[in-house]
Design a protein around this motif. Structure first.
Motif, PDB file in Angstrom:
ATOM      1  N   PRO A  92      38.899   2.895 -45.654  1.00  0.00           N
ATOM      2  CA  PRO A  92      39.381   1.602 -46.141  1.00  0.00           C
ATOM      3  C   PRO A  92      40.083   1.717 -47.501  1.00  0.00           C
ATOM      4  N   ILE A  93      41.152   0.962 -47.630  1.00  0.00           N
ATOM      5  CA  ILE A  93      41.900   0.946 -48.895  1.00  0.00           C
ATOM      6  C   ILE A  93      41.842  -0.449 -49.492  1.00  0.00           C
ATOM      7  N   ILE A  94      41.448  -0.536 -50.751  1.00  0.00           N
ATOM      8  CA  ILE A  94      41.471  -1.829 -51.444  1.00  0.00           C
ATOM      9  C   ILE A  94      42.853  -1.963 -52.068  1.00  0.00           C
ATOM     10  N   GLY A  95      43.660  -2.806 -51.441  1.00  0.00           N
ATOM     11  CA  GLY A  95      45.057  -2.980 -51.848  1.00  0.00           C
ATOM     12  C   GLY A  95      45.836  -3.423 -50.626  1.00  0.00           C
ATOM     13  N   PRO A  96      46.912  -4.170 -50.839  1.00  0.00           N
ATOM     14  CA  PRO A  96      47.654  -4.730 -49.710  1.00  0.00           C
ATOM     15  C   PRO A  96      48.503  -3.704 -48.965  1.00  0.00           C
ATOM     16  N   SER A  97      48.974  -4.132 -47.796  1.00  0.00           N
ATOM     17  CA  SER A  97      49.964  -3.363 -47.033  1.00  0.00           C
ATOM     18  C   SER A  97      51.259  -3.310 -47.848  1.00  0.00           C
ATOM     19  N   GLN A  98      52.185  -2.463 -47.421  1.00  0.00           N
ATOM     20  CA  GLN A  98      53.455  -2.329 -48.144  1.00  0.00           C
ATOM     21  C   GLN A  98      54.186  -3.672 -48.185  1.00  0.00           C
ATOM     22  N   GLU A  99      54.106  -4.428 -47.098  1.00  0.00           N
ATOM     23  CA  GLU A  99      54.773  -5.732 -47.079  1.00  0.00           C
ATOM     24  C   GLU A  99      54.105  -6.683 -48.081  1.00  0.00           C
ATOM     25  N   ASP A 205      40.118 -10.919 -48.548  1.00  0.00           N
ATOM     26  CA  ASP A 205      39.987 -10.037 -47.376  1.00  0.00           C
ATOM     27  C   ASP A 205      41.066 -10.374 -46.349  1.00  0.00           C
ATOM     28  N   GLY A 206      42.013 -11.210 -46.756  1.00  0.00           N
ATOM     29  CA  GLY A 206      43.104 -11.603 -45.862  1.00  0.00           C
ATOM     30  C   GLY A 206      42.910 -13.002 -45.300  1.00  0.00           C
ATOM     31  N   VAL A 207      41.652 -13.486 -45.337  1.00  0.00           N
ATOM     32  CA  VAL A 207      41.343 -14.824 -44.816  1.00  0.00           C
ATOM     33  C   VAL A 207      40.564 -15.607 -45.889  1.00  0.00           C
ATOM     34  N   LYS A 256      45.282 -21.330 -52.316  1.00  0.00           N
ATOM     35  CA  LYS A 256      45.132 -21.583 -50.867  1.00  0.00           C
ATOM     36  C   LYS A 256      46.441 -21.353 -50.127  1.00  0.00           C
ATOM     37  N   PRO A 257      47.549 -21.956 -50.577  1.00  0.00           N
ATOM     38  CA  PRO A 257      48.811 -21.721 -49.845  1.00  0.00           C
ATOM     39  C   PRO A 257      49.254 -20.253 -49.869  1.00  0.00           C
ATOM     40  N   THR A 258      48.857 -19.505 -50.899  1.00  0.00           N
ATOM     41  CA  THR A 258      49.222 -18.078 -50.933  1.00  0.00           C
ATOM     42  C   THR A 258      48.479 -17.329 -49.827  1.00  0.00           C
ATOM     43  N   ILE A 259      47.170 -17.537 -49.747  1.00  0.00           N
ATOM     44  CA  ILE A 259      46.372 -16.822 -48.728  1.00  0.00           C
ATOM     45  C   ILE A 259      46.807 -17.279 -47.332  1.00  0.00           C
ATOM     46  N   GLU A 260      46.988 -18.592 -47.165  1.00  0.00           N
ATOM     47  CA  GLU A 260      47.407 -19.098 -45.845  1.00  0.00           C
ATOM     48  C   GLU A 260      48.811 -18.608 -45.501  1.00  0.00           C
ATOM     49  N   GLY A 261      49.669 -18.513 -46.518  1.00  0.00           N
ATOM     50  CA  GLY A 261      51.043 -18.041 -46.305  1.00  0.00           C
ATOM     51  C   GLY A 261      51.065 -16.591 -45.842  1.00  0.00           C
ATOM     52  N   ASP A 265      52.483 -15.442 -42.274  1.00  0.00           N
ATOM     53  CA  ASP A 265      53.570 -14.457 -42.220  1.00  0.00           C
ATOM     54  C   ASP A 265      53.105 -13.108 -41.655  1.00  0.00           C
ATOM     55  N   ASN A 266      51.841 -13.063 -41.175  1.00  0.00           N
ATOM     56  CA  ASN A 266      51.274 -11.808 -40.626  1.00  0.00           C
ATOM     57  C   ASN A 266      51.328 -10.644 -41.603  1.00  0.00           C
ATOM     58  N   ILE A 267      51.039 -10.938 -42.870  1.00  0.00           N
ATOM     59  CA  ILE A 267      51.044  -9.881 -43.882  1.00  0.00           C
ATOM     60  C   ILE A 267      49.594  -9.468 -44.161  1.00  0.00           C
ATOM     61  N   VAL A 268      49.305  -8.179 -43.930  1.00  0.00           N
ATOM     62  CA  VAL A 268      47.938  -7.684 -44.124  1.00  0.00           C
ATOM     63  C   VAL A 268      47.683  -7.546 -45.627  1.00  0.00           C
ATOM     64  N   TYR A 269      46.635  -8.201 -46.098  1.00  0.00           N
ATOM     65  CA  TYR A 269      46.368  -8.198 -47.542  1.00  0.00           C
ATOM     66  C   TYR A 269      44.865  -8.181 -47.794  1.00  0.00           C
ATOM     67  N   LYS A 270      44.318  -7.016 -48.079  1.00  0.00           N
ATOM     68  CA  LYS A 270      42.901  -6.891 -48.447  1.00  0.00           C
ATOM     69  C   LYS A 270      42.882  -6.267 -49.828  1.00  0.00           C
ATOM     70  N   GLY A 271      42.900  -7.107 -50.827  1.00  0.00           N
ATOM     71  CA  GLY A 271      42.958  -6.559 -52.186  1.00  0.00           C
ATOM     72  C   GLY A 271      43.083  -7.657 -53.215  1.00  0.00           C
ATOM     73  N   PHE A 272      43.545  -7.246 -54.392  1.00  0.00           N
ATOM     74  CA  PHE A 272      43.674  -8.182 -55.512  1.00  0.00           C
ATOM     75  C   PHE A 272      45.060  -8.833 -55.506  1.00  0.00           C
ATOM     76  N   ILE A 273      45.100 -10.094 -55.861  1.00  0.00           N
ATOM     77  CA  ILE A 273      46.367 -10.770 -56.138  1.00  0.00           C
ATOM     78  C   ILE A 273      46.269 -11.283 -57.578  1.00  0.00           C
ATOM     79  N   TYR A 274      47.247 -10.898 -58.352  1.00  0.00           N
ATOM     80  CA  TYR A 274      47.310 -11.312 -59.762  1.00  0.00           C
ATOM     81  C   TYR A 274      48.404 -12.361 -59.811  1.00  0.00           C
TER      82      TYR A 274
END
Ligand code: AMP
Ligand code: GLY
Length: 425
Positions: A92-99, A205-207, A256-261, A265-274
């Protein structure tokens, strides 16, 4: 659990310190790390963007979790590199996909994401050489000052704020013509937002998501916020002007709109958002930028306020069960003051012997740019050298502890701002 942490700055020094406190940890490796991270684990001299080197190490040492500190490996696609390889995808990698990392790697991508998901931000237009006439027209329709941003990563230098329209026109052309190399063949022109900046950090965790402590950093080299921009000369968490009501607006209109967005957009994101925000004079927070990682030096004030075991939070990201975890935050204020090399952010000397860290009792000294020599001396090895963090029941108490601790520390040509936190008065 065997953990690999990628990066070499103050942020990674703080992560290493926090991870080392976890009962779940068996062994911590830091690639490449610095003179401070080695107090908490083993430094491995693998460059942060050497994805193959990191993968080989992870396999050889049976690494069970990778935490990516800086943006470069994420923007280079470390997540996808591991996911697309059958021998690596179990790690497992803590950090988003390239997209997902494009939220930081491309300003145009981030702006269109915000527009698509109705997230409050400055009005903008994306321009290339082919659309220069439309770009100039948009620029001329805006009031001064003018904000021009290189689309890609430009080592923190790709944003220009210009008072004069003619200068803005000239700079726009220079940027499109390669002023920042490939990073500025596309430029984002933005409306200028007035206000005070602060930062919100989210772990997702993406959700599900958890809102981490908020922070404000001090970007300029000089006291009173003067002089050149730096990576950050200090930080405070929480900034006292960020009220409960503001955070409610931020959660509803931005988080909320960022996580839902990302999900839509089917963007895998398990990590930090600053999320860098501007608190405008109307009292509304608008997004300045996204980063796909934690901030530095903000991490040095955010992590000391988190009581929860960080590895258990990271593990829950993998099963999408972050919502089952409670995040315990310490009420105290945390302040960090950066000790830098004289001359930074321009030319400076490295290799100065640092003394007195061991005399500090009331603060945590995180290492930003240091290395250990063969005799065990700690030497300066970067522009930002140390981050001296203190907790206090008021921000005044925390600030006072920082400056008291700094008195014990010495290296030739050291420089630090003496006014961190004093604007909060
Ligand atoms: P960025 O890399 O997008 O965060 O921009 C760097 C810095 O430029 C920010 O931290 C702000 O201080 C400033 N900045 C960027 N965009 C704007 C804007 N639209 N209005 C005012 N200041 C901005
Ligand atoms: N302190 C600013 C950053 O980490 O980007």
């Amino acid at each position: 659990m065997k953990v690999l942490l990628i990066g070499s700055g103050g942020r990674e020094s703080a992560f290493a310190w926090k991870i080392a406190q976890s009962p779940l940890l068996t062994e911590l490796f830091i690639a490449p790390g610095n003179g401070g991270t080695s107090n908490h684990g083993n430094n491995e001299s693998i460059h942060e963007t050497n994805l193959q080197g990191l993968a080989d190490f992870a396999l050889e040492y049976n690494i069970e979790l990778i935490i990516v500190g800086p943006e470069a490996p994420l923007v280079e696609g470390i997540y996808d590199f591991f996911q697309n390889d059958a021998t690596l995808k179990h790690i497992p990698i803590i950090g988003p996909s390239q997209e997902g990392a494009m939220l930081e790697g491309s300003k145009a991508f981030a702006k269109s994401f915000m527009q698509r998901h109705q997230i409050p931000t400055a009005a903008y237009m994306e321009v290339t050489m082919d659309t220069l006439p439309e770009g100039l027209e948009f620029l001329e329709s805006l009031p001064s000052p003018y904000v021009l941003k290189a689309d890609g990563l430009a080592a923190g230098k790709g944003v220009l704020i210009l008072q004069d329209l003619n200068e803005a026109r000239t700079e726009l052309l220079a940027m499109l013509d390669g002023k920042f190399g490939n990073a500025s063949t596309k430029v984002v022109i933005e409306e200028f937002m007035k206000g005070i900046e602060f930062s919100v950090f989210v772990l997702s965790d993406g959700v599900n998501y958890k809102i981490l402590p908020t922070a404000k950093d001090y970007k300029r080299i000089g006291e009173g916020d003067t002089g050149l921009n730096t990576g950050g000369m200090g930080a405070v968490s929480p900034p006292p002007f960020v009220t409960e009501a503001i955070m409610q607006q931020v959660e509803k209109e931005v988080i909320k709109p960022t996580i839902e967005g990302l999900l839509k957009d089917n963007i895998v994101y398990k990590g930090f958002i600053y999320i860098g925000l501007m608190l405008t004079p109307e009292g509304k927070a608008k997004v300045v930028e996204y980063n796909c990682r934690m901030g530095d030096p903000e991490t040095e004030v955010v992590l000391p306020r988190i009581q929860t075991d960080i590895l258990s939070l990271f593990i829950s990201l993998q099963d999408g069960k972050l919502n089952e975890h409670k995040l315990d935050i310490i009420e105290d204020t945390a302040v960090t003051v950066i000790m830098a090399s004289g001359g930074y952010p321009e030319d400076y000397e490295k290799g100065k012997v640092i003394t007195g860290i061991d005399k500090v009792t009331e603060s945590i000294v995180f290492h930003c740019g240091t290395k250990k020599d063969s005799n065990g001396n700690i030497l300066s090895n970067g522009g930002r050298v140390l981050a001296v963090t203190s907790l206090g029941d008021t921000w005044e108490a925390a600030v006072e502890k920082c400056y008291k601790s700094i008195q014990y520390i010495h290296f030739d040509q050291q420089y630090y701002r003496r006014d961190i936190g004093t604007d909060l008065r």
